[in-house]
Design an enzyme around this catalytic site. Structure first.
Site, short mmCIF file in Angstrom:
data_model
loop_
_atom_site.label_atom_id
_atom_site.label_comp_id
_atom_site.label_asym_id
_atom_site.label_seq_id
_atom_site.Cartn_x
_atom_site.Cartn_y
_atom_site.Cartn_z
CG HIS A 1 -0.34 -0.02 2.55
ND1 HIS A 1 0.37 1.04 3.06
CD2 HIS A 1 -0.34 -0.98 3.51
CE1 HIS A 1 0.78 0.74 4.29
NE2 HIS A 1 0.36 -0.49 4.58
CB CYS B 1 1.46 -3.54 5.07
SG CYS B 1 -0.17 -4.09 5.64
#
Length: 172
Positions: free
Chosen positions: A132, A147
């Site tokens: 992301h 992440c």
């Protein structure tokens, strides 16, 4: 007389600077369109120790990005809340254009092996591992909960080049 020509150029200069600000930039089409199949990546490789993600097509690197990871980046993700980025072979399973981190691509963690090891230890394996945006340009400290983070501009480029079902290999 000199003042009159100066003001329009000053205003124009200010507008150019404002438009080039990363905070002012938003693509005309949202979300950005997926590139034609012959331009897309057919594989993603992540090297956690090098903080590098590469997009490949036909075995050749087409893009390279500097990435940031979870707050505890060393080692494979083993359970919810350990702030580690998983290691192994996964796939992109979902493209989220409404992500709170600009755009995101879901990684298929946990896979069956991840679930089995967590079950054997009596813990939740966790999930919601994404590639992301949200990293300010020039920011250099790992900050996610596991992440793989890029700048907003970079995730827009990755978004265009990566389709659902693209394999991703995450190496220590």
């Amino acid at each position: 007389m000199k003042r009159q020509w100066f003001r329009p150029w000053l205003v124009l200069g200010f507008c150019v600077l404002a438009a080039s600000s990363p905070h002012a930039r938003k693509p005309a089409v949202w979300p950005p369109a997926l590139a034609p199949a012959d331009e897309r990546a057919d594989e993603i490789r992540v090297d956690k120790s090098e903080r590098r993600m590469q997009l490949l097509r036909d075995g050749k690197v087409i893009r390279t990005y500097r990435i940031l990871l979870g707050d505890a980046p060393v080692g494979h993700k083993r359970q919810q809340g350990d702030e580690r980025t998983p290691e192994g072979l996964y796939r992109i399973t979902f493209r989220n254009d409404k992500s709170r981190f600009h755009l995101s691509l879901r990684v298929s963690y946990p896979n069956e092996a991840d679930r089995a090891q967590a079950r054997a230890r009596g813990v939740d394996p966790g999930g919601d591992i994404m590639i992301h945006g949200g990293t300010p340009p020039g920011y250099g400290t790992d900050w996610t909960d596991g992440c793989i983070a890029l700048t907003d501009r970079e995730i827009e480029e990755v978004w265009r080049l990566v389709a659902v079902d693209t394999p991703i290999s995450i190496e220590p």
